[in-house]
Design a protein around this motif. Structure first.
Motif, mmCIF file in Angstrom:
data_model
loop_
_atom_site.group_PDB
_atom_site.id
_atom_site.type_symbol
_atom_site.label_atom_id
_atom_site.label_comp_id
_atom_site.label_asym_id
_atom_site.label_seq_id
_atom_site.Cartn_x
_atom_site.Cartn_y
_atom_site.Cartn_z
ATOM 1 N N THR A 1 20.403 -24.252 -14.889
ATOM 2 C CA THR A 1 21.171 -25.084 -15.082
ATOM 3 C C THR A 1 21.971 -24.963 -16.323
ATOM 4 O O THR A 1 23.380 -25.466 -15.954
ATOM 5 N N LEU A 2 22.354 -24.666 -17.045
ATOM 6 C CA LEU A 2 23.008 -23.736 -18.102
ATOM 7 C C LEU A 2 24.056 -22.929 -17.712
ATOM 8 O O LEU A 2 24.860 -22.515 -18.661
ATOM 9 N N PRO B 1 25.982 -21.703 -15.385
ATOM 10 C CA PRO B 1 27.795 -22.344 -14.762
ATOM 11 C C PRO B 1 28.005 -21.909 -16.621
ATOM 12 O O PRO B 1 29.611 -22.413 -15.975
ATOM 13 N N ILE B 2 27.763 -23.042 -17.233
ATOM 14 C CA ILE B 2 28.254 -23.159 -18.495
ATOM 15 C C ILE B 2 28.266 -22.610 -19.886
ATOM 16 O O ILE B 2 28.752 -22.722 -20.715
ATOM 17 N N ILE C 1 31.634 -21.982 -25.489
ATOM 18 C CA ILE C 1 31.524 -22.436 -24.222
ATOM 19 C C ILE C 1 32.062 -23.770 -23.487
ATOM 20 O O ILE C 1 32.790 -23.784 -24.269
ATOM 21 N N GLY C 2 32.073 -23.649 -22.163
ATOM 22 C CA GLY C 2 32.644 -24.448 -20.930
ATOM 23 C C GLY C 2 34.125 -23.879 -20.845
ATOM 24 O O GLY C 2 34.600 -24.348 -19.420
ATOM 25 N N ASP C 3 34.382 -22.659 -21.190
ATOM 26 C CA ASP C 3 35.382 -21.727 -20.488
ATOM 27 C C ASP C 3 35.848 -21.490 -19.261
ATOM 28 O O ASP C 3 34.196 -20.499 -19.446
ATOM 29 N N ILE C 4 36.165 -21.121 -18.243
ATOM 30 C CA ILE C 4 36.358 -20.741 -17.095
ATOM 31 C C ILE C 4 36.755 -19.984 -16.855
ATOM 32 O O ILE C 4 38.204 -20.484 -17.517
#
Lengths: 300, 648
Positions: free
Chosen positions: A284-285, A287-288, A296-299
């Motif tokens: 679940t986690l 992708p982030i 965290i959360g950077d794409i």
């Protein structure tokens, strides 16, 4: 979505659907007490207190009053044969129902002279619908055959080397043993009456040999007095009535169900559940989850 | 990618082939077929052969064997089209066999009666045999017709005479035809016996006379009565002849003395009936045959006396398995007081005996295995000499005491762990000890305990970790008391089971997904602009700074870029007019919300539309149409015109 990702997703969904189908679809193996179809024995457990036996090692130490129904379609090991011998010698009743399986190995180990012929018993005249379903109406009075007027067998064989005093049931005079499987009587083929049920003793135990296990399947117990003989077997049992499941045909569906059951039981342990939680969290986690040089959360 | 495709292909191929291998490994013979769908097939040739064997035995006079063989045919598999004819054929054959058996017996008996000059009996038998002979002839004709009908159904005339079916059918028909000879043989025998009868009747036999007197005419059961009489022929006494006293089914033979008289004491039979009759018979034997005729005396009726017995019985309406019930009553009779035996039977199973002369009261225990429900209790007084027996039936309802159970179990349970269940089994204030308590929780946990002396029990059920999050789960408590007079009881309770691990897992999953969605929503506009730099990590930057932030100009290389340029044009006009700037952390919609009330009313709608177009262009997976660019530019132009016009 890339093709690769699509194929993976498709595979995961397919596997999930297959797992659900396998889990929900009932067992369809012959004689299995969980099989509600025509070839299963689920009605036995609903009518009588038949206890399915997962392994012959689970036979009771004091077998007096206990009856074991054994359909040996899978080969038995030496230790299993010895378990059976102990069971019978200790006072248990063995109902050995076989046609083309490993029944002779059991009889040989128990030093019983009778043998399963291993060829098809056909009766073109006294039968239900066709000659593969012979009708058995020559019965000796006994606790097993009490109130039984006639039985219908299904692709049965017959017994050999049975003395007259041990015979409980005979096929009709028009039956014959089809040695060459040409479905017709040839002059060298034995004709009826041929023994189909016999009883023997070993120490304080009793062995009932039936040359067709099909009388125990759901679609057969309503024909003629097949159900009565099952009732009689139940009535001679004062303790447990066991039906061996460990030597029955084992299909892929059954194997898969067993695997799923093992997985499920593993997942219901604390360790298994925590492992599942961890795996699901990772998936679940993912992708982030930060990669090198990212927060965290950077794409990218 | 190629490697992945190859692996997938191999896996699919293996999945397809593995079941095939396991089928090959199965048994050579089919273990069974579904009888419901099994094909119908019956062997007509064997059926005809079987009937032939039956007639063969019939013609050999082995009627019992033939009947036994015919009875077996009920087990035969006969096709539905032939079923009726074959059934009829069998029924007629069965009837014929019975008739032939009876006829043979009657003719034999008639022959024996004639030999003993029992002419009256012989005549009766011959008459009866004549009727059976007529019936047999009718049956023979019908069987022949049924055989023909069977041949028609089989279309036998079109079957070549060399074929097995035709040969066996012809054999059967031949045997049926031979029945004619058999019947003719019996006819000849009957005629011969009838002729012999006529001859015997024509013979001048000396008539005999047999008298019978019984003293007394009334007697108690079991007492002796005296029978006397005399056998004569004309006036001459017949001495040393055997006469038979017929007393029901017990004939007694006596020999006449020189005077032709006979006398004997015989006991009144132990039948508790009001009367019986006696008669005496003389049958010529030895040298008397052909000289004297048989004779029979007149019947003499004897009044039988005995004492009637009366029985009164009372039992409680309810009884309990394993517990005694009191049976009371009274036995009386029209005679003297004597000791009698009263037997008690429950559903015809003997329970107890009691000796009594008058009133009685005794306890009898109802068997432990007696089922709950209505049962028949019979009190039977056996006959005793002059005293007749009697019986009385009563209905008894066997029931069980209904036990109660107080169960304490938690209403909420957190898994994994152990559920402790306490309880007390009682009936009113009385505790029930030694009862077996089977507890089942869900599908996997179970426990068996026994109640203590005060009726209480405690059970601990292990509840493993489950995949379910929360929900009610059934606790079943089955109580089986040791005493047969207590009924079993089953109590159900629902316990809410909460799985914190599962709930945590789901919550974490939901939060993760929410976080992911949020991040995607907030970062998407930045990432879609190919020429813009990545968002600065400075999280404290104001959303709407008071001075215009440096905004890199995008390269107008595609439709999205052109729409973005038009939007920036509109935004620039608005920023200048309102002093509110679009910060790097603000969304387009947030900016619209911040400025819409500060700009001219006519510019508000175009600004909202331009914002929407830009959002769609930036966030939609599809490439926007080229026409949208024109719309965006027009909207930017309207905004400029309205905002600057308003400012002027």
């Amino acid at each position: 979505m890339t093709l690769r990702r699509f194929l993976v997703l498709l595979a995961v969904v397919s596997v999930a659907i297959l797992i659900v189908i396998v889990w929900v679809f009932p067992s369809d193996e012959d004689f299995q007490t969980k099989n509600p179809f025509w070839n299963g024995s689920s009605e036995l457990s609903s009518y009588h207190s038949f206890t399915p036996l997962a392994s012959l090692a689970e036979l009771p130490a004091v077998p007096g009053g206990t009856t074991l129904i054994l359909v040996p379609y899978i080969d038995l090991t030496s230790s299993e044969l010895e378990e059976i011998r102990h069971f019978v010698a200790g006072g248990g009743t063995l109902v050995l129902a076989d046609d083309y399986g490993f029944g002779n190995k059991v009889l040989e180990h128990l030093k019983v002279e009778a043998r399963f012929a291993g060829q098809v018993l056909l009766d073109p005249l006294f039968s239900y619908k066709n000659q593969w379903l012979p009708r058995i109406y020559n019965l000796s009075p006994d606790s097993v055959t009490g109130d039984v007027n006639s039985l219908v067998f299904n692709h049965a064989t017959c017994l050999m080397d049975v003395s007259d005093s041990n015979v409980l049931a005979l096929s009709s005079s028009f039956s014959f043993l089809d040695l060459n499987d040409n479905e017709e009587w040839d002059s060298d083929e034995p004709t009826g009456p041929l023994p189909v049920i016999s009883q023997h003793t070993l120490a304080s135990g009793r062995i009932i040999v039936i040359s067709d296990p099909s009388i125990f399947i759901n679609s057969m117990d309503t024909l003629d007095d097949n159900y009565t003989i099952i009732e009689n077997i139940a009535e001679i049992t004062s303790s447990q009535l066991l039906i061996d499941q460990s030597h029955l045909p084992y299909s892929d569906l059954h194997q898969t169900k067993d695997v799923l059951a093992s997985v499920r039981s593993a997942l219901t342990t604390p360790v298994g559940t925590l492992a599942l939680v961890a795996v699901l969290l990772i998936i679940t986690l993912r992708p982030i989850w930060p990669r090198k040089g990212e927060g965290i959360g950077d794409i990218a | 990618m190629k490697r992945f495709t190859v692996i997938l292909f191999v896996l699919v191929l293996a999945a397809v082939l593995i079941p095939t291998f396991s089928i090959v490994a199965r048994q050579a013979h089919t273990p069974h077929e579904n009888p419901a769908t099994a094909g119908d097939s019956s062997d007509v040739i064997l059926m005809l052969l079987f009937h032939g064997d039956v007639f063969d035995l019939m013609l050999s006079g082995k009627y019992q064997d033939a009947q036994g063989l015919l009875n077996e045919l009920q087990h035969a598999n006969i096709s539905s089209e032939l079923q009726y004819v074959v059934d009829r054929f069998n029924a007629l054959s069965q009837e014929l066999l019975v008739a032939l058996d009876n006829l043979e017996g009657l003719l034999n008996e008639a022959s024996a009666a004639l030999a003993k000059y029992q002419l009256k009996e012989a005549r009766q038998m011959l008459e009866e045999a004549g009727i059976i002979l007529w019936d047999i002839e009718r049956l023979r004709v019908e069987i022949q017709q049924a055989g023909d009908a069977l041949g028609n159904r089989l279309n036998i005339t079109n079957v070549a005479s060399t074929e097995q079916l035709r040969q066996i059918y012809d054999r059967l028909q031949g045997l049926v035809w031979r029945l004619h000879d058999l019947v003719a043989g019996f006819n000849q025998l009957w005629e011969a016996l009838s002729t012999e009868y006529d001859v015997r009747v024509a013979e001048e036999l000396l008539p005999t006379n047999l008298t019978l007197e019984v003293m007394p005419g009334s007697a108690f059961i079991g007492d002796n009565i005296f029978v006397t009489g005399r056998l004569t022929s004309g006036d001459a006494p017949l001495a040393d002849r055997q006469v038979t006293v017929l007393r029901k089914d017990e004939p007694m033979v006596f020999t006449t003395d020189e005077d032709g008289s006979y006398a004997a004491a015989i006991g009144v039979p132990l039948d508790y009936v009001s009367s019986t009759f006696l008669e005496t018979r003389y049958l010529p034997a030895g040298s008397d045959i052909g000289i004297y005729a048989a004779s029979i005396s007149q019947s003499v009726t004897i009044e039988i006396r005995y004492y009637d017995t009366f029985l009164e019985v009372a039992v409680p309406g309810l009884a309990y398995p394993g517990l005694p019930v009191t049976v009371s009553g009274r036995v009386s009779s029209t005679g003297d007081v004597v000791e009698r035996t009263v037997s008690l039977l429950l559903d015809n199973v003997h329970l107890a005996d009691v000796q009594t002369e008058d009133q009685f009261e005794f306890e009898v225990t109802i068997p432990q295995d007696t089922l709950v429900g209505a049962h028949g209790l019979n009190a039977v007084v056996a006959p005793y000499g002059r005293y007749a027996g009697t019986s009385k039936g009563l209905d008894v309802r066997v029931t069980e005491f209904q036990i109660e159970a107080d169960i304490q179990a938690p209403s909420l349970f957190v898994t994994p762990g152990q559920v402790e269940v306490n309880g007390r089994v009682h009936i009113g204030p009385e505790a029930i000890a030694g009862a077996s308590v089977v507890l089942t929780f869900g599908t996997s946990s179970s426990s068996i305990v026994e109640t203590s002396a005060d009726g209480s029990f405690t059970a601990v059920l292990d509840e493993p970790l489950r995949l379910s999050l929360a929900g009610p789960q059934k606790l079943t408590v089955g109580i089986e008391p040791g005493e047969p007079y207590y009924g079993a009881l089953e109590v159900e309770k629902w316990i809410v089971v909460v799985n914190p691990v599962g709930i945590s897992l789901v919550l974490v999953g939901l939060v993760s997904v929410g976080l992911l969605v949020y991040r995607r929503m907030t970062t998407r506009p930045v990432t879609l602009l190919p020429t813009m730099t990545a968002r600065t990590p400075d999280l404290i930057t104001e959303v709407f700074p008071v001075i215009p932030p440096p905004r890199p100009k995008p390269e107008i290389s595609d439709i999205r870029g052109e729409i973005w340029a038009a939007y920036l044009e509109g935004v620039g006009v608005v920023e200048k007019a309102t002093g509110t700037y679009l910060g790097p952390n603000a969304t387009l919609r947030e900016f619209l919300g911040a400025v819409v009330s500060q700009i001219a009313a006519a510019a508000r709608q175009p600004m909202a539309e331009l914002t929407t177009i830009t959002e769609i262009a930036l966030y939609s997976a599809r490439e926007p149409d080229a026409g949208i660019v024109t719309d965006a530019r027009q909207l930017a132009s309207i905004i400029r015109k309205e905002v600057e016009g308003d400012a002027a």
